[in-house]
Design an enzyme around this catalytic site. Structure first.
Site, PDB file in Angstrom:
ATOM      1  N   ASP A 282       0.858  -1.184   0.000  1.00  0.00           N
ATOM      2  CA  ASP A 282       0.000   0.000   0.000  1.00  0.00           C
ATOM      3  C   ASP A 282       0.899   1.240   0.000  1.00  0.00           C
ATOM      4  O   ASP A 282       1.397   1.642  -1.048  1.00  0.00           O
ATOM      5  CB  ASP A 282      -0.922  -0.076   1.223  1.00  0.00           C
ATOM      6  CG  ASP A 282      -1.916   1.059   1.312  1.00  0.00           C
ATOM      7  OD1 ASP A 282      -2.085   1.787   0.310  1.00  0.00           O
ATOM      8  OD2 ASP A 282      -2.541   1.239   2.375  1.00  0.00           O
TER       9      ASP A 282
ATOM     10  N   ARG B 176     -10.321 -11.910   8.177  1.00  0.00           N
ATOM     11  CA  ARG B 176      -9.113 -12.537   7.631  1.00  0.00           C
ATOM     12  C   ARG B 176      -9.417 -13.916   7.055  1.00  0.00           C
ATOM     13  O   ARG B 176      -8.729 -14.393   6.164  1.00  0.00           O
ATOM     14  CB  ARG B 176      -8.050 -12.707   8.732  1.00  0.00           C
ATOM     15  CG  ARG B 176      -7.467 -11.407   9.241  1.00  0.00           C
ATOM     16  CD  ARG B 176      -6.198 -11.694  10.033  1.00  0.00           C
ATOM     17  NE  ARG B 176      -5.801 -10.594  10.907  1.00  0.00           N
ATOM     18  CZ  ARG B 176      -5.068  -9.548  10.529  1.00  0.00           C
ATOM     19  NH1 ARG B 176      -4.677  -9.433   9.287  1.00  0.00           N
ATOM     20  NH2 ARG B 176      -4.747  -8.608  11.393  1.00  0.00           N
TER      21      ARG B 176
ATOM     22  N   LYS C  99      -1.477  -2.042  -4.490  1.00  0.00           N
ATOM     23  CA  LYS C  99      -2.306  -0.877  -4.810  1.00  0.00           C
ATOM     24  C   LYS C  99      -1.541   0.020  -5.792  1.00  0.00           C
ATOM     25  O   LYS C  99      -0.327  -0.117  -5.932  1.00  0.00           O
ATOM     26  CB  LYS C  99      -2.666  -0.123  -3.527  1.00  0.00           C
ATOM     27  CG  LYS C  99      -3.687  -0.896  -2.677  1.00  0.00           C
ATOM     28  CD  LYS C  99      -4.286  -0.056  -1.581  1.00  0.00           C
ATOM     29  CE  LYS C  99      -5.124  -0.925  -0.666  1.00  0.00           C
ATOM     30  NZ  LYS C  99      -5.671  -0.189   0.491  1.00  0.00           N
TER      31      LYS C  99
HETATM   32  P1  IMP Z   1       1.837  -0.190   3.883  1.00  0.00           P
HETATM   33  O1  IMP Z   1       2.896  -0.125   4.955  1.00  0.00           O
HETATM   34  O2  IMP Z   1       1.013   1.077   3.812  1.00  0.00           O
HETATM   35  O3  IMP Z   1       2.328  -0.628   2.532  1.00  0.00           O
HETATM   36  O4  IMP Z   1       0.750  -1.193   4.382  1.00  0.00           O
HETATM   37  C1  IMP Z   1       0.915  -2.506   4.350  1.00  0.00           C
HETATM   38  C2  IMP Z   1       0.085  -3.124   5.439  1.00  0.00           C
HETATM   39  O5  IMP Z   1      -1.108  -2.387   5.715  1.00  0.00           O
HETATM   40  C3  IMP Z   1      -0.333  -4.481   4.964  1.00  0.00           C
HETATM   41  O6  IMP Z   1       0.558  -5.450   5.443  1.00  0.00           O
HETATM   42  C4  IMP Z   1      -1.727  -4.629   5.504  1.00  0.00           C
HETATM   43  O7  IMP Z   1      -1.668  -5.275   6.745  1.00  0.00           O
HETATM   44  C5  IMP Z   1      -2.234  -3.226   5.718  1.00  0.00           C
HETATM   45  N1  IMP Z   1      -3.134  -2.829   4.612  1.00  0.00           N
HETATM   46  C6  IMP Z   1      -2.867  -1.996   3.584  1.00  0.00           C
HETATM   47  N2  IMP Z   1      -3.923  -1.864   2.771  1.00  0.00           N
HETATM   48  C7  IMP Z   1      -4.882  -2.665   3.281  1.00  0.00           C
HETATM   49  C8  IMP Z   1      -6.226  -2.986   2.865  1.00  0.00           C
HETATM   50  O8  IMP Z   1      -6.762  -2.537   1.836  1.00  0.00           O
HETATM   51  N3  IMP Z   1      -6.889  -3.854   3.667  1.00  0.00           N
HETATM   52  C9  IMP Z   1      -6.349  -4.401   4.782  1.00  0.00           C
HETATM   53  N4  IMP Z   1      -5.115  -4.135   5.198  1.00  0.00           N
HETATM   54  C10 IMP Z   1      -4.381  -3.281   4.455  1.00  0.00           C
END
Ligand code: IMP
Ligand code: MG
Length: 192
Positions: free
Chosen positions: A115, A178, A143
């Site tokens: 994300d 989950r 994403k």
């Molecule tokens: P990042 O650090 O923003 O890349 O987020 C990664 C983490 O955020 C992932 O390992 C997920 O646990 C959580 N996450 C990000 N997007 C989503 C989503 O759409 N649904 C559920 N969890 C998400």
């Protein structure tokens, strides 16, 4: 389908087929690395370490490792980036100690979704500092670039999805959903 869920984005059949494909590719790529180790006279046996980023990567990793017919070990890392009901990353908190004996190993970091990139960015950086023989990141979902706050190299991606909040196949909202076997969006009423 659970009443809180709105729309399926990726079905269980699509997930199963893609996980098998990624498994084949990853096994092939790791075999090439091990072959090079052997050419150098090193015994790479047992040198493959799969590191799922918990809790989200639990389901994906369980399926993925059963597609890898090679000797490997599992090491877990726990990260929380969406504490409580929040859907926006509030920074990364490493909730468990990282493995610290990864020098010379072939490491595969597995996460549920890319994300903002902060989670994988931090984990990858900390692991690379230990000088493993190789590092690869593998995510089930990705994403769009516009969601990224930090660039991170990701070698294997299951599916590119729109910038929507999704649950299922390991991904949660407030700790729930989950166990849903598909990737789905949540109804707006649930998120509010
Ligand atoms: P990042 O650090 O923003 O890349 O987020 C990664 C983490 O955020 C992932 O390992 C997920 O646990 C959580 N996450 C990000 N997007 C989503 C989503 O759409 N649904 C559920 N969890 C998400
Ligand atoms: Mg997670």
């Amino acid at each position: 389908m659970h009443a809180d869920l709105e729309r399926t984005l990726v079905t269980r059949e699509q997930i199963a087929a893609r996980v098998a494909e990624i498994g084949r590719q990853l096994a092939q790529d790791l075999a090439v690395d091990l072959g090079k180790d052997q050419d150098r006279g090193e015994d790479g046996d047992g040198g493959i370490v799969i590191i799922p980023v918990l809790t989200g990567a639990l389901v994906f990793t369980a399926d993925l490792i059963r597609q890898l017919p090679i000797k490997l070990s599992l090491r877990l890392v726990a990260i929380s980036s969406y504490p409580g009901k929040s859907m926006e990353s509030k920074g990364v908190k490493i909730a468990s100690e990282l493995p610290h004996d990864l020098a010379g190993k072939h490491v595969v970091i597995v996460d549920d979704i890319l994300d903002s990139g902060q989670t994988l960015g931090v984990v990858r950086e900390l692991i690379e500092r230990q000088h493993p023989a190789s590092v690869r990141c593998c995510v089930l979902l990705k994403k769009p670039e516009s969601a990224r706050k930090r660039h991170v190299e990701v070698e294997y991606v299951g599916f590119e999805i729109p910038d929507a909040f999704v649950v299922g196949y390991g991904l949660d909202y407030d700790g729930y959903y989950r166990n849903h076997p598909e990737i789905a969006t949540l109804r707006l009423e649930v998120i509010k």
